[in-house]
Design a protein around this motif. Structure first.
Motif, PDB file in Angstrom:
ATOM      1  N   VAL A 138       0.839  -1.204   0.000  1.00  0.00           N
ATOM      2  CA  VAL A 138       0.000   0.000   0.000  1.00  0.00           C
ATOM      3  C   VAL A 138       0.873   1.251   0.000  1.00  0.00           C
ATOM      4  O   VAL A 138       0.616   2.221  -0.730  1.00  0.00           O
ATOM      5  N   ILE A 139       1.939   1.235   0.809  1.00  0.00           N
ATOM      6  CA  ILE A 139       2.854   2.380   0.867  1.00  0.00           C
ATOM      7  C   ILE A 139       3.492   2.633  -0.496  1.00  0.00           C
ATOM      8  O   ILE A 139       3.588   3.776  -0.957  1.00  0.00           O
ATOM      9  N   ALA A 140       3.916   1.540  -1.170  1.00  0.00           N
ATOM     10  CA  ALA A 140       4.577   1.673  -2.471  1.00  0.00           C
ATOM     11  C   ALA A 140       3.653   2.251  -3.530  1.00  0.00           C
ATOM     12  O   ALA A 140       4.104   2.900  -4.479  1.00  0.00           O
ATOM     13  N   MET A 141       2.349   2.016  -3.390  1.00  0.00           N
ATOM     14  CA  MET A 141       1.380   2.556  -4.344  1.00  0.00           C
ATOM     15  C   MET A 141       0.915   3.948  -3.937  1.00  0.00           C
ATOM     16  O   MET A 141       0.635   4.799  -4.782  1.00  0.00           O
ATOM     17  N   LEU A 142       0.831   4.172  -2.635  1.00  0.00           N
ATOM     18  CA  LEU A 142       0.258   5.423  -2.126  1.00  0.00           C
ATOM     19  C   LEU A 142       1.201   6.613  -2.281  1.00  0.00           C
ATOM     20  O   LEU A 142       0.795   7.690  -2.747  1.00  0.00           O
ATOM     21  N   LEU A 143       2.467   6.448  -1.903  1.00  0.00           N
ATOM     22  CA  LEU A 143       3.377   7.589  -1.853  1.00  0.00           C
ATOM     23  C   LEU A 143       3.666   8.198  -3.226  1.00  0.00           C
ATOM     24  O   LEU A 143       3.633   9.430  -3.363  1.00  0.00           O
ATOM     25  N   PRO A 144       3.941   7.399  -4.278  1.00  0.00           N
ATOM     26  CA  PRO A 144       4.122   8.031  -5.590  1.00  0.00           C
ATOM     27  C   PRO A 144       2.870   8.771  -6.064  1.00  0.00           C
ATOM     28  O   PRO A 144       2.967   9.849  -6.658  1.00  0.00           O
ATOM     29  N   THR A 145       1.703   8.201  -5.798  1.00  0.00           N
ATOM     30  CA  THR A 145       0.457   8.864  -6.175  1.00  0.00           C
ATOM     31  C   THR A 145       0.268  10.156  -5.391  1.00  0.00           C
ATOM     32  O   THR A 145      -0.136  11.186  -5.943  1.00  0.00           O
ATOM     33  N   ALA A 146       0.545  10.101  -4.088  1.00  0.00           N
ATOM     34  CA  ALA A 146       0.417  11.300  -3.250  1.00  0.00           C
ATOM     35  C   ALA A 146       1.378  12.390  -3.703  1.00  0.00           C
ATOM     36  O   ALA A 146       1.026  13.580  -3.757  1.00  0.00           O
ATOM     37  N   LEU A 147       2.606  12.010  -4.059  1.00  0.00           N
ATOM     38  CA  LEU A 147       3.587  12.987  -4.534  1.00  0.00           C
ATOM     39  C   LEU A 147       3.130  13.623  -5.833  1.00  0.00           C
ATOM     40  O   LEU A 147       3.213  14.847  -6.003  1.00  0.00           O
TER      41      LEU A 147
END
Length: 386
Positions: A138-147
């Protein structure tokens, strides 16, 4: 012969039907439906052949083969879609596979198994390890999207480079999880499956990915019969099934856009709900079958292990494949897809943390999946598939 095998044999008729539909111009919708139905039994044959060959290769190489080829069908479909430039569909299929395995597969397993047995149990230690690994996904998918969402005009090339770097990290973690499950902490997996799989090595469920043919192996063990796979038969079966899956995937993806419009479905719904069900059908059947035999360790291993493999191996491979083929594929997902994945991981981790399950918990997972599917169905998102 098991009912599941009879169904799979029957569905093989759609292989020539789908090819005929394409060559004779019966329409994109017919091609899409028949190709999808044809892929289901072929995926089952690929899984069975992989397991049979893995038995001969031994614990280490066999476990690696199982873990690597466990989601070969989904990977083939996604690679072909990526080559066609259908990046949004590929991303949706990644999130859809994770959601489907955690909610639909595990939910059906717990519900149907719970109807037959009041309470079923599985290893809570493995559940906690899997939960932590899924949180990383989830972190690997969430952080690039959030950035990408908050940076205000982040260059596409920069986002792609970030995605490549994250992909390498995930592949590294995938390799370490194999080392963990097959070598340094194999005893945890031995504890989890020993009473269910007396003759199947623990590495065969590396990353939690259980054997498609484990039920057969167990039955042969109980009958006192040794199981010696015929490699001269199973290697050609694996190669042949893989080639035909690639052909059927070409037909499926080629008809996807027109068929989706004719069915009144959005690309997002097709990617998140329809394609993962087609690609994972064989695994779904295995998980439910072993759950109804009160082998919940094995069932949870199939569901969670497949999700982990999608997140740690298939997704980064697709990102790197996009890099090589010139089809930009990054980890910037649709925000609602990420919400749905986070919800799936949250409720799956919550239900599985105690190492016990019942039919009501299965209903909760299925209800969550139904709500997610309904929201994706009514999502007004339309437009080009790419």
């Amino acid at each position: 012969m098991a009912i599941k095998n009879l169904i799979f044999f029957g569905l093989l008729v759609f292989v020539p039907v789908s090819i005929a539909a394409h060559l004779l111009g019966w329409g994109e919708l017919i091609v899409f439906i028949t190709a999808g139905l044809a892929i289901i039994p072929l995926a089952g044959w690929m899984g069975t052949a992989t397991e049979e060959i893995a038995v001969v290769l031994g614990p280490s190489w066999g476990g690696l083969m199982n873990a690597t080829f466990g989601n070969a069908t989904e990977l083939i479909i996604a690679l072909i879609a990526l080559n066609e430039g259908l990046v949004s569909v590929v991303k949706a299929s990644i999130t859809g596979s994770i959601i489907g395995n955690l909610l639909l597969v595990m939910g059906l397993s717990m519900f149907l198994g719970g109807l037959k047995y009041k309470e079923q149990s599985f290893q809570p230690v493995l559940a906690r390890v899997n939960a932590s690994t899924m949180n990383l996904a989830v972190i690997a998918m969430l952080l690039p999207t959030a950035l990408a969402t908050t940076s205000g005009g982040m260059a596409e090339l920069t986002l792609e480079e970030l995605s490549y770097a994250v992909a390498f990290v995930l592949i590294g973690v995938y390799g370490l999880t194999l080392l963990f499950s097959m070598k340094t902490h194999a005893y945890l997996y031995d504890v989890g499956v020993a009473e269910d799989l007396d003759t199947v090595n623990a590495p065969d469920v590396a990353l939690g990915e259980a054997s498609h043919d484990s039920g057969t192996a167990r039955e042969e063990s109980e009958a006192g019969e040794s199981h010696t796979p015929n490699l001269k038969f199973w290697i050609p079966v694996l190669l042949g099934a893989t080639l035909v899956v690639a052909l059927e995937s070409e037909l499926l993806v080629g008809a996807l856009e027109v068929a989706t419009e004719q069915l009144g479905l959005t690309p997002l719904f097709t990617g998140v709900i329809v394609l993962p069900i087609i690609g994972n059908a064989a695994e779904h059947a295995t998980a439910v079958t072993v759950a109804m035999k009160n082998k919940m360790d094995l069932s949870v291993s199939v569901a969670v292990g497949s999700s982990l493999q999608i997140a740690l191996f298939v997704a980064p491979i697709l990102v790197l494949a996009g890099w090589v083929t010139g089809q930009p594929m990054d980890l910037n997902f649709n925000p609602f897809e990420l919400v749905a994945v986070a919800v799936a991981v949250l409720i799956a981790n919550s239900i599985s943390s105690d190492g016990k399950s019942n039919w009501l918990e299965g209903v909760l997972l299925l209800a969550t999946y139904a709500i997610v599917a309904l929201v994706f169905y009514f999502d007004p998102l339309t437009g080009p598939l790419g």
